[in-house]
Design a protein around this motif. Structure first.
Motif, PDB file in Angstrom:
ATOM      1  N   ALA A 149     -45.553  36.248  31.466  1.00 42.65           N
ATOM      2  CA  ALA A 149     -44.168  36.390  30.439  1.00 42.65           C
ATOM      3  C   ALA A 149     -43.190  36.153  31.496  1.00 42.65           C
ATOM      4  O   ALA A 149     -42.145  35.672  30.533  1.00 42.65           O
ATOM      5  CB  ALA A 149     -43.637  38.720  30.848  1.00 42.65           C
ATOM      6  N   LEU A 185     -36.987  42.243  29.932  1.00 44.52           N
ATOM      7  CA  LEU A 185     -36.230  40.499  29.973  1.00 44.52           C
ATOM      8  C   LEU A 185     -35.868  40.200  30.557  1.00 44.52           C
ATOM      9  O   LEU A 185     -36.160  39.445  31.549  1.00 44.52           O
ATOM     10  CB  LEU A 185     -35.989  40.947  28.516  1.00 44.52           C
ATOM     11  CG  LEU A 185     -36.991  40.615  27.202  1.00 44.52           C
ATOM     12  CD1 LEU A 185     -36.064  40.745  26.044  1.00 44.52           C
ATOM     13  CD2 LEU A 185     -38.451  40.655  26.733  1.00 44.52           C
ATOM     14  N   GLN A 223     -31.812  36.631  25.326  1.00 40.45           N
ATOM     15  CA  GLN A 223     -32.502  37.817  25.673  1.00 40.45           C
ATOM     16  C   GLN A 223     -33.057  39.078  24.509  1.00 40.45           C
ATOM     17  O   GLN A 223     -32.834  39.535  24.187  1.00 40.45           O
ATOM     18  CB  GLN A 223     -31.656  39.051  26.966  1.00 40.45           C
ATOM     19  CG  GLN A 223     -32.682  37.845  27.718  1.00 40.45           C
ATOM     20  CD  GLN A 223     -32.135  38.145  29.571  1.00 40.45           C
ATOM     21  OE1 GLN A 223     -31.268  39.416  29.198  1.00 40.45           O
ATOM     22  NE2 GLN A 223     -32.580  37.870  30.637  1.00 40.45           N
ATOM     23  N   ASP A 240     -46.470  43.612  25.562  1.00 41.75           N
ATOM     24  CA  ASP A 240     -45.139  43.000  25.996  1.00 41.75           C
ATOM     25  C   ASP A 240     -45.941  41.700  26.345  1.00 41.75           C
ATOM     26  O   ASP A 240     -45.286  40.680  25.372  1.00 41.75           O
ATOM     27  CB  ASP A 240     -44.742  43.488  27.420  1.00 41.75           C
ATOM     28  CG  ASP A 240     -44.010  44.999  26.679  1.00 41.75           C
ATOM     29  OD1 ASP A 240     -43.311  45.230  25.234  1.00 41.75           O
ATOM     30  OD2 ASP A 240     -43.451  45.903  27.844  1.00 41.75           O
ATOM     31  N   LEU A 286     -42.844  32.958  29.864  1.00 40.52           N
ATOM     32  CA  LEU A 286     -43.221  32.591  27.887  1.00 40.52           C
ATOM     33  C   LEU A 286     -41.558  32.896  27.233  1.00 40.52           C
ATOM     34  O   LEU A 286     -41.008  32.272  26.404  1.00 40.52           O
ATOM     35  CB  LEU A 286     -43.764  33.842  27.619  1.00 40.52           C
ATOM     36  CG  LEU A 286     -44.948  33.192  27.535  1.00 40.52           C
ATOM     37  CD1 LEU A 286     -46.058  34.939  27.022  1.00 40.52           C
ATOM     38  CD2 LEU A 286     -45.620  32.751  26.791  1.00 40.52           C
ATOM     39  N   ILE A 287     -40.192  33.976  28.693  1.00 37.17           N
ATOM     40  CA  ILE A 287     -39.214  33.788  28.089  1.00 37.17           C
ATOM     41  C   ILE A 287     -38.215  33.034  28.612  1.00 37.17           C
ATOM     42  O   ILE A 287     -37.340  32.312  27.525  1.00 37.17           O
ATOM     43  CB  ILE A 287     -38.712  34.939  29.643  1.00 37.17           C
ATOM     44  CG1 ILE A 287     -39.061  36.348  28.916  1.00 37.17           C
ATOM     45  CG2 ILE A 287     -37.365  34.889  29.374  1.00 37.17           C
ATOM     46  CD1 ILE A 287     -39.164  37.676  29.402  1.00 37.17           C
ATOM     47  N   THR A 333     -38.942  41.340  18.758  1.00 36.49           N
ATOM     48  CA  THR A 333     -40.215  41.730  20.002  1.00 36.49           C
ATOM     49  C   THR A 333     -40.435  43.140  19.728  1.00 36.49           C
ATOM     50  O   THR A 333     -41.356  43.816  20.309  1.00 36.49           O
ATOM     51  CB  THR A 333     -40.637  41.001  21.354  1.00 36.49           C
ATOM     52  OG1 THR A 333     -39.461  41.176  22.103  1.00 36.49           O
ATOM     53  CG2 THR A 333     -40.176  39.938  21.037  1.00 36.49           C
ATOM     54  N   LYS A 377     -46.178  40.760  22.673  1.00 37.99           N
ATOM     55  CA  LYS A 377     -45.332  40.235  21.949  1.00 37.99           C
ATOM     56  C   LYS A 377     -45.046  38.736  22.240  1.00 37.99           C
ATOM     57  O   LYS A 377     -44.338  38.234  21.320  1.00 37.99           O
ATOM     58  CB  LYS A 377     -44.667  41.203  22.183  1.00 37.99           C
ATOM     59  CG  LYS A 377     -45.396  42.717  21.138  1.00 37.99           C
ATOM     60  CD  LYS A 377     -44.319  44.054  21.724  1.00 37.99           C
ATOM     61  CE  LYS A 377     -44.689  44.838  21.493  1.00 37.99           C
ATOM     62  NZ  LYS A 377     -44.505  45.912  21.302  1.00 37.99           N
ATOM     63  N   LEU A 378     -44.738  39.020  23.724  1.00 38.71           N
ATOM     64  CA  LEU A 378     -43.862  37.582  23.599  1.00 38.71           C
ATOM     65  C   LEU A 378     -44.225  35.760  23.448  1.00 38.71           C
ATOM     66  O   LEU A 378     -44.233  34.624  23.167  1.00 38.71           O
ATOM     67  CB  LEU A 378     -43.426  37.242  25.014  1.00 38.71           C
ATOM     68  CG  LEU A 378     -42.358  38.696  26.062  1.00 38.71           C
ATOM     69  CD1 LEU A 378     -42.118  38.485  27.091  1.00 38.71           C
ATOM     70  CD2 LEU A 378     -41.198  38.019  25.343  1.00 38.71           C
ATOM     71  N   ILE A 389     -34.337  37.809  21.361  1.00 44.54           N
ATOM     72  CA  ILE A 389     -35.842  38.297  22.068  1.00 44.54           C
ATOM     73  C   ILE A 389     -36.218  40.129  21.725  1.00 44.54           C
ATOM     74  O   ILE A 389     -37.718  40.381  21.235  1.00 44.54           O
ATOM     75  CB  ILE A 389     -35.910  37.573  23.029  1.00 44.54           C
ATOM     76  CG1 ILE A 389     -35.677  35.846  23.264  1.00 44.54           C
ATOM     77  CG2 ILE A 389     -37.867  37.657  23.828  1.00 44.54           C
ATOM     78  CD1 ILE A 389     -35.884  35.900  24.911  1.00 44.54           C
ATOM     79  N   ILE A 446     -39.121  30.616  25.339  1.00 41.78           N
ATOM     80  CA  ILE A 446     -38.222  30.869  23.905  1.00 41.78           C
ATOM     81  C   ILE A 446     -36.596  30.554  24.224  1.00 41.78           C
ATOM     82  O   ILE A 446     -35.947  30.676  23.483  1.00 41.78           O
ATOM     83  CB  ILE A 446     -38.892  32.644  23.776  1.00 41.78           C
ATOM     84  CG1 ILE A 446     -40.265  32.940  23.916  1.00 41.78           C
ATOM     85  CG2 ILE A 446     -37.742  33.312  23.365  1.00 41.78           C
ATOM     86  CD1 ILE A 446     -40.850  33.979  23.770  1.00 41.78           C
TER      87      ILE A 446
END
Length: 69
Positions: free
Chosen positions: A4, A32, A18, A46, A7-8, A25, A49-50, A21, A11
């Protein structure tokens, strides 16, 4: 498989905040923030979704090559 946090980061590199995002999501922004700070993530939903959001973004721009001095 990306975490995660990975991925954050990907993104965020695409220019999303944030808050954006979170809006896209449905993941709470404080969660986040904790993940981005390196806290362990939990919740496969989650992460999915990310991953879906990351796939929908254009690929990141390659970093400019640095010339050897």
């Amino acid at each position: 498989m990306d975490t995660a946090t990975d991925l954050i980061k990907r993104i965020r590199a695409a220019g999303l905040t944030q808050s954006e995002i979170s809006r896209r999501t449905g993941i709470p922004q404080p969660r986040l923030s904790r993940w981005e700070a390196g806290a362990p993530s939990a919740g496969a939903n989650d992460a999915l979704k990310l991953a879906e959001l990351a796939r929908s973004l254009p690929p990141p721009e390659p970093a400019p090559a640095q010339e050897a001095a």
